[in-house]
Design a protein around this motif. Structure first.
Motif, PDB file in Angstrom:
ATOM      1  N   THR A  57       0.180  80.579  99.340  1.00 15.06           N
ATOM      2  CA  THR A  57       0.449  82.013  99.444  1.00 15.06           C
ATOM      3  C   THR A  57       0.559  82.689  98.087  1.00 15.06           C
ATOM      4  N   GLU A  58       0.504  81.909  97.023  1.00 11.74           N
ATOM      5  CA  GLU A  58       0.643  82.441  95.672  1.00 11.74           C
ATOM      6  C   GLU A  58      -0.728  82.557  95.003  1.00 11.74           C
ATOM      7  N   PRO A  59      -0.835  83.427  93.991  1.00 15.05           N
ATOM      8  CA  PRO A  59      -2.078  83.451  93.198  1.00 15.05           C
ATOM      9  C   PRO A  59      -2.300  82.072  92.568  1.00 15.05           C
ATOM     10  N   ARG A  60      -3.537  81.720  92.358  1.00 20.91           N
ATOM     11  CA  ARG A  60      -3.854  80.375  91.852  1.00 20.91           C
ATOM     12  C   ARG A  60      -3.055  80.016  90.606  1.00 20.91           C
ATOM     13  N   VAL A  64       1.225  76.205  91.894  1.00 21.22           N
ATOM     14  CA  VAL A  64       1.883  74.917  91.674  1.00 21.22           C
ATOM     15  C   VAL A  64       3.314  75.195  91.237  1.00 21.22           C
ATOM     16  N   ASP A  65       4.268  74.736  92.045  1.00 21.32           N
ATOM     17  CA  ASP A  65       5.689  74.980  91.790  1.00 21.32           C
ATOM     18  C   ASP A  65       6.291  73.746  91.138  1.00 21.32           C
ATOM     19  N   ARG A  66       6.502  73.812  89.835  1.00 21.80           N
ATOM     20  CA  ARG A  66       7.032  72.662  89.104  1.00 21.80           C
ATOM     21  C   ARG A  66       8.559  72.603  89.133  1.00 21.80           C
ATOM     22  N   VAL A 160       0.602  64.764  89.475  1.00 27.84           N
ATOM     23  CA  VAL A 160      -0.479  64.777  90.453  1.00 27.84           C
ATOM     24  C   VAL A 160      -0.481  66.145  91.125  1.00 27.84           C
ATOM     25  N   ILE A 161      -1.587  66.869  90.992  1.00 32.22           N
ATOM     26  CA  ILE A 161      -1.735  68.175  91.630  1.00 32.22           C
ATOM     27  C   ILE A 161      -2.635  67.982  92.845  1.00 32.22           C
ATOM     28  N   LEU A 162      -2.020  68.007  94.024  1.00 29.98           N
ATOM     29  CA  LEU A 162      -2.780  67.847  95.256  1.00 29.98           C
ATOM     30  C   LEU A 162      -3.653  69.063  95.497  1.00 29.98           C
ATOM     31  N   THR A 163      -4.870  68.839  95.943  1.00 31.56           N
ATOM     32  CA  THR A 163      -5.782  69.945  96.231  1.00 31.56           C
ATOM     33  C   THR A 163      -5.317  70.711  97.459  1.00 31.56           C
ATOM     34  N   GLU A 164      -4.833  69.977  98.446  1.00 32.00           N
ATOM     35  CA  GLU A 164      -4.402  70.602  99.702  1.00 32.00           C
ATOM     36  C   GLU A 164      -2.943  71.030  99.607  1.00 32.00           C
TER      37      GLU A 164
END
Length: 176
Positions: A57-60, A64-66, A160-164
């Protein structure tokens, strides 16, 4: 010469690139073959292994919420996970997953820290369990820091940044 034509000042020499790319391939093979203890020996004592949450729901640039984690493990946590898997009571891995990790798109860059490089790679994990005809494909990007030691490369950190954003797999009981 324009900035686009300038050589990449962060690139490593070919020998370092090959060493790190081979390290990433080797650890993938160890995990695919169920050789977790040998893989564990490749981890630096200061390891931090994270899988941050991702929100669609966030802009690209902000998705990613670190500050929220699916996984946030130290080397001690990983030791516990491996030990638990070996008990036969880690039901997310009974029966054990059959996996194949395809590592590609490897980039290796220097850092300001002596003896440490950054490695960026793509990973596609295939996972199937038991006689189940269903299988999982888990695509992700990995942002690693690798310490270069006299004993060989050691994984210092992995993000690890999951695509999904919504995983179709029942669990993340395997290492990415």
């Amino acid at each position: 010469m324009t900035a686009a034509e300038a050589p990449d000042t962060l690139a490593v020499d070919p020998a370092t690139y090959t060493l790190v790319a081979q390290f990433l391939a080797h650890e993938a093979r160890l995990l695919d073959e169920g050789r977790e203890e040998e893989w564990f020996a490749l981890l630096d004592d200061e390891l931090l292994y994270t899988v941050p949450a991702r929100r669609s729901t966030e802009p690209r640039s902000m998705e990613v919420d670190r500050t929220a984690w699916r996984i946030r493990d130290t080397k001690a946590h990983i030791r516990t996970r491996i030990a638990r898997t070996n008990t036969g009571h880690a039901y997310s891995e009974v029966p054990p997953s059959r996996t194949m990790r395809l590592v590609g798109g490897v980039e290796v860059r220097t850092t300001d820290e002596p003896g440490v490089v950054e490695a960026y790679s793509s990973l596609l994990l295939y996972r199937q369990r038991g006689i189940d005809v269903h299988f999982d494909l888990v695509p992700c990007r990995r942002n690693d820091r690798v310490r270069l030691t006299d004993a060989g490369p050691r994984l210092l950190s992995r993000e690890v940044i999951l695509t999904e954003t919504s995983l179709k797999t029942a669990n993340l009981g395997v290492f990415l």
